[in-house]
Design an enzyme around this catalytic site. Structure first.
Site, PDB file in Angstrom:
ATOM      1  N   GLU A   1     102.280  15.934  63.871  1.00  0.00           N
ATOM      2  CA  GLU A   1     102.295  14.483  64.013  1.00  0.00           C
ATOM      3  C   GLU A   1     102.708  14.080  65.419  1.00  0.00           C
ATOM      4  O   GLU A   1     103.486  14.777  66.085  1.00  0.00           O
ATOM      5  CB  GLU A   1     103.252  13.853  62.986  1.00  0.00           C
ATOM      6  CG  GLU A   1     102.751  13.966  61.559  1.00  0.00           C
ATOM      7  CD  GLU A   1     103.695  13.364  60.528  1.00  0.00           C
ATOM      8  OE1 GLU A   1     103.208  12.744  59.577  1.00  0.00           O
ATOM      9  OE2 GLU A   1     104.927  13.523  60.673  1.00  0.00           O
TER      10      GLU A   1
ATOM     11  N   CYS B   1     105.657  10.131  71.596  1.00  0.00           N
ATOM     12  CA  CYS B   1     106.485  11.214  71.072  1.00  0.00           C
ATOM     13  C   CYS B   1     105.543  12.303  70.589  1.00  0.00           C
ATOM     14  O   CYS B   1     104.734  12.065  69.681  1.00  0.00           O
ATOM     15  CB  CYS B   1     107.362  10.702  69.933  1.00  0.00           C
ATOM     16  SG  CYS B   1     108.392  11.975  69.152  1.00  0.00           S
TER      17      CYS B   1
ATOM     18  N   CYS C   1     108.986  23.811  62.682  1.00  0.00           N
ATOM     19  CA  CYS C   1     110.105  24.123  63.572  1.00  0.00           C
ATOM     20  C   CYS C   1     110.912  25.256  62.966  1.00  0.00           C
ATOM     21  O   CYS C   1     111.109  25.305  61.741  1.00  0.00           O
ATOM     22  CB  CYS C   1     110.992  22.891  63.773  1.00  0.00           C
ATOM     23  SG  CYS C   1     112.358  23.148  64.945  1.00  0.00           S
TER      24      CYS C   1
ATOM     25  N   CYS D   1     117.582  23.076  61.147  1.00  0.00           N
ATOM     26  CA  CYS D   1     118.640  22.065  61.006  1.00  0.00           C
ATOM     27  C   CYS D   1     118.501  21.399  59.633  1.00  0.00           C
ATOM     28  O   CYS D   1     117.434  20.880  59.302  1.00  0.00           O
ATOM     29  CB  CYS D   1     118.542  21.031  62.119  1.00  0.00           C
ATOM     30  SG  CYS D   1     118.747  21.739  63.769  1.00  0.00           S
TER      31      CYS D   1
ATOM     32  N   CYS E   1     117.095  17.635  59.059  1.00  0.00           N
ATOM     33  CA  CYS E   1     115.830  17.286  59.707  1.00  0.00           C
ATOM     34  C   CYS E   1     114.666  17.736  58.837  1.00  0.00           C
ATOM     35  O   CYS E   1     114.577  18.909  58.463  1.00  0.00           O
ATOM     36  CB  CYS E   1     115.753  17.948  61.082  1.00  0.00           C
ATOM     37  SG  CYS E   1     114.173  17.716  61.932  1.00  0.00           S
TER      38      CYS E   1
ATOM     39  N   GLY F   1     108.939  20.535  66.241  1.00  0.00           N
ATOM     40  CA  GLY F   1     109.158  21.756  66.993  1.00  0.00           C
ATOM     41  C   GLY F   1     110.313  21.695  67.973  1.00  0.00           C
ATOM     42  O   GLY F   1     110.819  20.632  68.315  1.00  0.00           O
TER      43      GLY F   1
ATOM     44  N   SER G   1     113.407  17.733  74.883  1.00  0.00           N
ATOM     45  CA  SER G   1     114.555  17.868  73.990  1.00  0.00           C
ATOM     46  C   SER G   1     114.756  19.317  73.584  1.00  0.00           C
ATOM     47  O   SER G   1     113.794  20.089  73.480  1.00  0.00           O
ATOM     48  CB  SER G   1     114.330  17.005  72.743  1.00  0.00           C
ATOM     49  OG  SER G   1     115.376  17.155  71.814  1.00  0.00           O
TER      50      SER G   1
ATOM     51  N   SER H   1     120.280  18.086  71.863  1.00  0.00           N
ATOM     52  CA  SER H   1     120.596  17.654  70.497  1.00  0.00           C
ATOM     53  C   SER H   1     121.884  18.339  70.064  1.00  0.00           C
ATOM     54  O   SER H   1     121.868  19.472  69.577  1.00  0.00           O
ATOM     55  CB  SER H   1     119.443  18.004  69.550  1.00  0.00           C
ATOM     56  OG  SER H   1     118.284  17.287  69.896  1.00  0.00           O
ATOM     57  N   LEU H   2     122.998  17.644  70.250  1.00  0.00           N
ATOM     58  CA  LEU H   2     124.313  18.249  70.013  1.00  0.00           C
ATOM     59  C   LEU H   2     124.760  18.052  68.570  1.00  0.00           C
ATOM     60  O   LEU H   2     125.063  19.001  67.866  1.00  0.00           O
ATOM     61  CB  LEU H   2     125.335  17.665  70.986  1.00  0.00           C
ATOM     62  CG  LEU H   2     126.632  18.445  71.143  1.00  0.00           C
ATOM     63  CD1 LEU H   2     126.386  19.828  71.724  1.00  0.00           C
ATOM     64  CD2 LEU H   2     127.617  17.672  72.022  1.00  0.00           C
ATOM     65  N   HIS H   3     124.897  16.808  68.128  1.00  0.00           N
ATOM     66  CA  HIS H   3     125.168  16.414  66.743  1.00  0.00           C
ATOM     67  C   HIS H   3     126.567  16.760  66.233  1.00  0.00           C
ATOM     68  O   HIS H   3     126.935  16.330  65.135  1.00  0.00           O
ATOM     69  CB  HIS H   3     124.127  16.974  65.780  1.00  0.00           C
ATOM     70  CG  HIS H   3     122.722  16.612  66.144  1.00  0.00           C
ATOM     71  ND1 HIS H   3     122.338  15.319  66.401  1.00  0.00           N
ATOM     72  CD2 HIS H   3     121.604  17.386  66.316  1.00  0.00           C
ATOM     73  CE1 HIS H   3     121.042  15.294  66.704  1.00  0.00           C
ATOM     74  NE2 HIS H   3     120.587  16.538  66.680  1.00  0.00           N
TER      75      HIS H   3
ATOM     76  N   ASN I   1     118.088   9.078  60.001  1.00  0.00           N
ATOM     77  CA  ASN I   1     116.928   8.530  59.315  1.00  0.00           C
ATOM     78  C   ASN I   1     116.733   9.254  57.990  1.00  0.00           C
ATOM     79  O   ASN I   1     116.844  10.479  57.926  1.00  0.00           O
ATOM     80  CB  ASN I   1     115.687   8.683  60.200  1.00  0.00           C
ATOM     81  CG  ASN I   1     115.779   7.809  61.433  1.00  0.00           C
ATOM     82  OD1 ASN I   1     115.935   6.599  61.327  1.00  0.00           O
ATOM     83  ND2 ASN I   1     115.716   8.418  62.605  1.00  0.00           N
TER      84      ASN I   1
ATOM     85  N   CYS J   1     113.130   9.701  64.407  1.00  0.00           N
ATOM     86  CA  CYS J   1     113.725  11.004  64.713  1.00  0.00           C
ATOM     87  C   CYS J   1     114.097  11.748  63.436  1.00  0.00           C
ATOM     88  O   CYS J   1     114.786  11.213  62.564  1.00  0.00           O
ATOM     89  CB  CYS J   1     114.958  10.772  65.576  1.00  0.00           C
ATOM     90  SG  CYS J   1     115.793  12.292  66.058  1.00  0.00           S
TER      91      CYS J   1
END
Length: 381
Positions: free
Chosen positions: A113, A126, A133, A137, A140, A188, A222, A245-247, A330, A373
């Site tokens: 996508e 995007c 991927c 995570c 996600c 990915g 990213s 992307s730490l989170h 999200n 995201c």
């Protein structure tokens, strides 16, 4: 409750499964290789620039309109050098048509996508860099689908040229326009498909007619923190924006949220990002998805500020190397986790700002069409 409670954790996958390669496309080739390709077809070298002008500058891949080439050559050249790589399966729109998510089928049936987002002063694409991927995570949707394969350089570029054609034709509300920004935040882990991603970046940033002529400063790559690849990107000398992307600011939690942390921990990932900023003079974006009662506590905001400020301060002239981009989580199908309470989000912002850390909360464009995201899952239904 931990992030992985109640579900089986997926393994990390760094090497993509080997599947049949997509056919070679003009966008896979650098300018010299394009000259070699037309000469191999028995044509003079100047035909390469003609073809590049049609594809990159005029965004025209219909050989019937290539009137500066002999009619007998057009279809054959198109078949040899401009094979169809992406077939649209479905397009979904929101925001009065200014956000468009496209589901693509690749030559082998894999689904990916891309999302076009038009704002008053810019248009951002995007793009996906892998089908699926391998970073696993748990919050996600893409990561929970696993990795099918890497995408080719041209498959990545074609996502952008499709959006550029729609803008030029005035198909997106707001009149004719152009793509100004690219974010490698689709499906990915971009740095796990390093060669194709850098090839795509160079095709995007090379001035017309040999590329799309998009400014490198408008491109964001990213990563979840593949440290050796960040070092490699630093050495490229491209003024891209790096998004980490730490989170989570602590290893205990990040080990669960971002499994690659078990390979390269918070300190190593942030150090690599700091070195990137120091070398390129480009501010790094730290991505942080706020998840209710998981990583949105006030003490973690303080710890995040400590982790980031340890690498640079106003006193040594280096502060400003980083910007925190908070992302309200999200929703994804079947997920037990959700976005933070408004008051917790506001307190997280307040604490970072009070410590002098630049911070914003990301616009959740595309949420209604599962285009925001972490929501890209490329399902055919």
């Amino acid at each position: 409750m931990t992030m992985t409670e109640g579900r089986t954790a997926l393994p990390l996958v760094f090497e993509a499964p080997r599947r049949g390669k997509p056919p070679r496309h003009w966008a896979d080739l650098d300018p010299e290789a394009r000259i070699e390709a037309v000469q191999a077809a028995g044509l003079p070298r100047f035909r390469a620039q003609q073809l590049s002008r049609h594809y990159f500058e005029h965004l025209n891949d219909d050989p019937r309109s290539w009137t500066d080439l002999p009619a007998v050559l057009r279809t054959e050249l198109a078949e040899q050098l401009f094979p169809r790589l992406l077939d649209p399966v479905r397009r979904m729109q929101t925001d009065q048509g200014t956000t468009v998510k496209t589901l693509w089928k690749l030559h082998d049936g894999a689904l990916v996508e891309s999302v076009l987002m038009r704002y008053p002063n810019r248009t951002t694409m995007c793009v996906s860099s892998q089908a699926g991927c391998g970073m696993a995570c748990p919050f996600c949707a893409t990561g929970q689908g696993g990795l099918q394969r890497n995408m080719s350089t041209a498959e990545i570029v074609e996502q952008v040229t499709d959006g550029a054609r729609a803008l030029r034709a005035g198909e997106i509300p707001g009149g004719p326009g152009r793509v100004s920004n690219i974010v490698f935040m689709g499906m990915g882990e971009p740095l796990a498909n390093y060669k194709s991603v850098i090839g795509a970046v160079r095709a995007m940033t090379t001035p017309a007619p040999d590329g799309l002529g998009i400014g490198a400063r408008g491109i964001t790559v990213s990563t979840v923190g593949l440290v050796p690849a960040i070092h490699r990107l630093t050495a490229e000398g491209l003024p891209l924006t790096l998004a980490l992307s730490l989170h989570a600011p602590d290893d205990e939690l990040r080990d669960e949220l971002v499994p690659v942390n078990n390979r390269w921990n918070v300190g190593e990932a942030v150090d690599a990002a700091w070195e990137y900023a120091r070398a390129t003079k480009r501010r790094v974006s730290v991505e942080y998805a706020l998840i209710k009662d998981i990583n949105d506590q006030a003490h973690r905001a303080d710890l995040l500020a400590d982790v980031l400020k340890r690498r640079g301060t106003k006193a040594d002239g280096s502060w400003g190397w980083v910007h925190v981009n908070l992302i309200p989580l999200n929703p994804t199908p079947g997920s037990k986790w959700t976005a933070s309470r408004p008051e917790d989000e506001a307190e997280f912002v307040r604490r970072l700002a009070a410590r002098g850390v630049p911070v914003t909360v990301r616009d959740t464009r595309g949420r209604e069409i599962d285009g925001a995201c972490g929501q890209l899952a490329a399902t055919g239904s």
